[in-house]
Design a protein around this motif. Structure first.
Motif, mmCIF file in Angstrom:
data_model
loop_
_atom_site.group_PDB
_atom_site.id
_atom_site.type_symbol
_atom_site.label_atom_id
_atom_site.label_comp_id
_atom_site.label_asym_id
_atom_site.label_seq_id
_atom_site.Cartn_x
_atom_site.Cartn_y
_atom_site.Cartn_z
ATOM 1 N N LYS A 34 45.590 36.149 44.547
ATOM 2 C CA LYS A 34 46.447 35.840 45.690
ATOM 3 C C LYS A 34 47.324 37.036 46.055
ATOM 4 C CE LYS A 34 49.347 32.584 44.944
ATOM 5 N NZ LYS A 34 50.153 31.368 44.808
ATOM 6 N N VAL A 35 47.883 37.699 45.079
ATOM 7 C CA VAL A 35 48.701 38.890 45.328
ATOM 8 C C VAL A 35 47.860 39.985 45.959
ATOM 9 C CG1 VAL A 35 49.935 40.764 44.162
ATOM 10 C CG2 VAL A 35 50.433 38.394 43.571
ATOM 11 N N MET A 36 46.632 40.151 45.480
ATOM 12 C CA MET A 36 45.744 41.160 46.040
ATOM 13 C C MET A 36 45.393 40.821 47.488
ATOM 14 S SD MET A 36 42.156 42.566 44.527
ATOM 15 C CE MET A 36 41.527 40.925 44.405
ATOM 16 N N TYR A 37 45.130 39.559 47.775
ATOM 17 C CA TYR A 37 44.804 39.130 49.131
ATOM 18 C C TYR A 37 45.979 39.378 50.079
ATOM 19 C CZ TYR A 37 43.774 36.005 53.010
ATOM 20 O OH TYR A 37 43.572 35.487 54.259
ATOM 21 N N TYR A 38 47.183 39.019 49.656
ATOM 22 C CA TYR A 38 48.365 39.231 50.498
ATOM 23 C C TYR A 38 48.639 40.717 50.708
ATOM 24 C CZ TYR A 38 49.489 34.260 50.103
ATOM 25 O OH TYR A 38 49.455 32.903 50.174
ATOM 26 N N ILE A 71 43.250 53.361 50.001
ATOM 27 C CA ILE A 71 44.576 53.626 49.444
ATOM 28 C C ILE A 71 45.151 52.361 48.820
ATOM 29 C CG2 ILE A 71 46.960 54.195 50.074
ATOM 30 C CD1 ILE A 71 45.747 56.165 52.140
ATOM 31 N N THR A 72 44.923 51.228 49.467
ATOM 32 C CA THR A 72 45.399 49.959 48.918
ATOM 33 C C THR A 72 44.720 49.646 47.591
ATOM 34 O OG1 THR A 72 45.799 49.136 51.156
ATOM 35 C CG2 THR A 72 45.671 47.501 49.405
ATOM 36 N N SER A 73 43.418 49.905 47.494
ATOM 37 C CA SER A 73 42.699 49.668 46.233
ATOM 38 C C SER A 73 43.240 50.543 45.114
ATOM 39 C CB SER A 73 41.207 49.935 46.416
ATOM 40 O OG SER A 73 40.644 49.017 47.314
ATOM 41 N N LEU A 96 36.504 45.632 46.237
ATOM 42 C CA LEU A 96 35.833 45.062 47.396
ATOM 43 C C LEU A 96 36.340 43.703 47.846
ATOM 44 C CD1 LEU A 96 32.191 46.006 46.402
ATOM 45 C CD2 LEU A 96 33.717 47.213 47.957
ATOM 46 N N ASP A 97 37.018 42.975 46.986
ATOM 47 C CA ASP A 97 37.452 41.624 47.329
ATOM 48 C C ASP A 97 38.497 41.667 48.437
ATOM 49 O OD1 ASP A 97 37.234 38.908 47.038
ATOM 50 O OD2 ASP A 97 38.847 38.771 45.573
ATOM 51 N N GLY A 98 38.216 41.044 49.550
ATOM 52 C CA GLY A 98 39.132 41.027 50.672
ATOM 53 C C GLY A 98 39.089 42.269 51.533
ATOM 54 N N PHE A 99 38.114 43.147 51.273
ATOM 55 C CA PHE A 99 38.010 44.408 52.002
ATOM 56 C C PHE A 99 37.728 44.159 53.481
ATOM 57 C CE2 PHE A 99 36.181 48.517 53.132
ATOM 58 C CZ PHE A 99 37.053 49.376 52.489
#
Length: 120
Positions: A34-38, A71-73, A96-99
């Motif tokens: 969830k944190v990664m998605y946000y 950069i986010t990854s 790649l998740d949510g990319f």
């Protein structure tokens, strides 16, 4: 010739192998996802606004999106201390998740900011 194997040693080795398996807590994994998605959604929005203000059009805008997601990854991996397997089950999760999920938000805010700054 193979010797006889002591059954106590086999049991000790089996219990050691069970202790070596990584364990994951489902609630923590969901929270990390969830944190990664946000984070990706937020960076997509900010990246779209910046691309619109800079006046990027066409392919250069999409290249900018992929740069922002890269950069986010790297930022998420740095936040995890580059110990990805402690927080996620694989590298694919963080890379790649949510990319492509944030692509629509990026395009929306990209066109909105471009229209406000360069057209009106």
């Amino acid at each position: 010739m193979a010797g006889r194997v002591d059954s106590d040693k086999v049991k000790e080795k089996a219990s050691d192998n069970l202790n070596d398996l990584p364990t994951f807590h489902a609630e923590n994994m969901q929270n990390n996802a969830k944190v990664m998605y946000y984070s990706r959604t937020f960076m997509s929005i900010i990246g779209g606004v910046v691309a619109g203000i800079l006046g990027l059009t066409g392919l250069m805008g999409f290249v900018f999106y992929f740069l922002i997601m890269g950069i986010t990854s790297v930022g998420l991996a740095a936040k995890a201390g580059f110990s990805i397997h402690s927080y996620f089950d694989s590298w694919n999760k963080i890379l790649l998740d949510g990319f492509f999920g944030g692509l629509m938000s990026f395009v929306l805010f990209w066109t909105f900011a471009y229209d406000i700054v360069h057209i009106f």
